[in-house]
Motif scaffolding. Structure first.
Motif, PDB file in Angstrom:
ATOM      1  N   LYS A  66       3.325  10.279  -9.654  1.00 51.66           N
ATOM      2  CA  LYS A  66       2.385  10.585 -10.900  1.00 51.66           C
ATOM      3  C   LYS A  66       1.785  11.841 -10.953  1.00 51.66           C
ATOM      4  O   LYS A  66       1.712  12.609 -11.613  1.00 51.66           O
ATOM      5  N   GLU A  67       1.281  12.331  -9.734  1.00 46.92           N
ATOM      6  CA  GLU A  67       0.663  13.497  -9.439  1.00 46.92           C
ATOM      7  C   GLU A  67       1.672  14.747  -9.869  1.00 46.92           C
ATOM      8  O   GLU A  67       1.498  15.736 -10.197  1.00 46.92           O
TER       9      GLU A  67
ATOM     10  N   ASP B 103       0.692  -1.209  -0.256  1.00 49.13           N
ATOM     11  CA  ASP B 103      -0.063   0.071  -0.030  1.00 49.13           C
ATOM     12  C   ASP B 103       0.786   1.218   0.134  1.00 49.13           C
ATOM     13  O   ASP B 103       0.470   2.142  -0.679  1.00 49.13           O
TER      14      ASP B 103
ATOM     15  N   SER C 295       2.437  15.102 -13.235  1.00 52.23           N
ATOM     16  CA  SER C 295       1.177  15.586 -13.939  1.00 52.23           C
ATOM     17  C   SER C 295       1.336  17.206 -13.688  1.00 52.23           C
ATOM     18  O   SER C 295       1.240  18.067 -14.567  1.00 52.23           O
TER      19      SER C 295
ATOM     20  N   LYS D 161       2.289   1.677  -3.250  1.00 52.46           N
ATOM     21  CA  LYS D 161       1.226   2.351  -4.457  1.00 52.46           C
ATOM     22  C   LYS D 161       1.008   3.745  -4.214  1.00 52.46           C
ATOM     23  O   LYS D 161       0.674   4.572  -4.986  1.00 52.46           O
ATOM     24  N   GLU D 162       0.951   4.153  -2.692  1.00 49.09           N
ATOM     25  CA  GLU D 162       0.757   5.413  -2.684  1.00 49.09           C
ATOM     26  C   GLU D 162       1.823   6.350  -3.056  1.00 49.09           C
ATOM     27  O   GLU D 162       1.818   7.828  -3.619  1.00 49.09           O
ATOM     28  N   GLU D 163       3.159   5.930  -2.797  1.00 44.31           N
ATOM     29  CA  GLU D 163       4.376   6.946  -3.411  1.00 44.31           C
ATOM     30  C   GLU D 163       4.446   6.924  -4.807  1.00 44.31           C
ATOM     31  O   GLU D 163       4.450   7.974  -5.319  1.00 44.31           O
ATOM     32  N   VAL D 164       4.237   5.958  -5.556  1.00 43.18           N
ATOM     33  CA  VAL D 164       3.879   5.985  -6.870  1.00 43.18           C
ATOM     34  C   VAL D 164       2.857   6.771  -7.544  1.00 43.18           C
ATOM     35  O   VAL D 164       2.889   7.514  -8.257  1.00 43.18           O
ATOM     36  N   HIS D 165       1.589   6.799  -6.776  1.00 44.51           N
ATOM     37  CA  HIS D 165       0.589   7.656  -7.094  1.00 44.51           C
ATOM     38  C   HIS D 165       1.038   9.186  -6.785  1.00 44.51           C
ATOM     39  O   HIS D 165       0.764   9.991  -7.585  1.00 44.51           O
ATOM     40  N   ALA D 166       1.568   9.424  -5.720  1.00 45.06           N
ATOM     41  CA  ALA D 166       2.097  10.786  -5.411  1.00 45.06           C
ATOM     42  C   ALA D 166       3.304  11.149  -6.518  1.00 45.06           C
ATOM     43  O   ALA D 166       3.003  12.448  -6.925  1.00 45.06           O
TER      44      ALA D 166
END
Length: 239
Positions: free
Chosen positions: A193-194, A183, A197, A186-191
């Motif tokens: 990506k943000e 988890d 962006s 996944k949170e670090e990858v999502h951050a």
């Protein structure tokens, strides 16, 4: 007659006795949820539910069912260790996570119980608290000699943790760490990506200009050899 204790008071008492910071939340009249706050990344996500067994109606005693879902094999041994901090002989437990609290064995409650009979204990979701209803002793005309409390032979006051429980705890702990590490990644990858962006939105024009400049240079490079070859062929034809 009614007594009431705020969850904040219970949280402070547990913190003073064990050093563990817990957050309590009422889920129903019979169930309250405990969640640690200072025990590390994955342990802070474990939720322990304590439910009052209404079928166990014995004066001066409360039967509790403790569960932490799939983490129960890991959590219950730790709770058994914490019960050592309770007054001697006041908490009995079995292997299924059932606890019996013998209120008369708690010195702070002994004076109250000598005068009152507790008739109900429940949790209040509107004003987070534990509510205790009681009547003055002897009002019902029934004494302990008439209906002695049931024995607790099936329960143990010994908090030693078996080897089987230790092994179960290690397995569940490894699974939990894997889940929460996944988890966290996944949170670090999502951050990430943000952030990418946001960077793209901020520098979109600069990036577009840089890409077009690069492509223009590459196209120019591809055209020059072809022109040179045509010129060579023309000269050889004239000769």
């Amino acid at each position: 007659m009614r007594f009431e204790m705020d969850f904040a008071e219970v949280e402070a008492l547990i913190r003073a006795k064990t050093g563990v910071e817990l957050k309590m939340r009422c889920e129903s009249d019979d169930t309250v949820r405990f969640q640690p706050r200072n025990m590390g990344l994955w342990k802070n996500r474990v939720k322990v539910r304590v439910t009052i067994d209404r079928d166990y109606d014995v004066p001066g005693r409360v039967k509790l069912k403790v569960s932490a879902g799939i983490f129960s094999p890991l959590v219950l041994p730790q709770i058994r260790k914490m019960t050592d901090l309770a007054p001697s002989g006041s908490v009995a437990m079995n292997e299924d996570g059932d606890f019996i609290v013998l209120l008369e064995k708690i010195p702070q409650l002994a004076p109250v119980l000598s005068m009152c009979d507790i008739t109900d204990i429940r949790f209040n979701s509107y004003m987070p608290s534990v509510i205790v209803d009681a009547t003055f002793a002897g009002q019902a005309g029934v004494t302990e000699a008439d209906f002695p409390p049931p024995p607790v032979e099936d329960y143990s006051f010994n908090s030693n943790v078996s080897l089987k429980e230790q092994e179960q705890g290690r397995i569940i702990g490894d699974i939990a760490r894997s889940i929460f590490e996944s988890d966290r990644i996944k949170e670090e990858v999502h951050a990430l990506k943000e952030r990418a962006s946001d960077y793209l939105d901020e520098h979109k024009e600069d990036l577009h200009e840089a890409v077009m400049s690069y492509l223009s240079k590459k196209l120019d490079g591809f055209g020059k050899p072809e022109k040179q070859a045509e010129s060579t062929d023309g000269k050889s034809g004239q000769e």
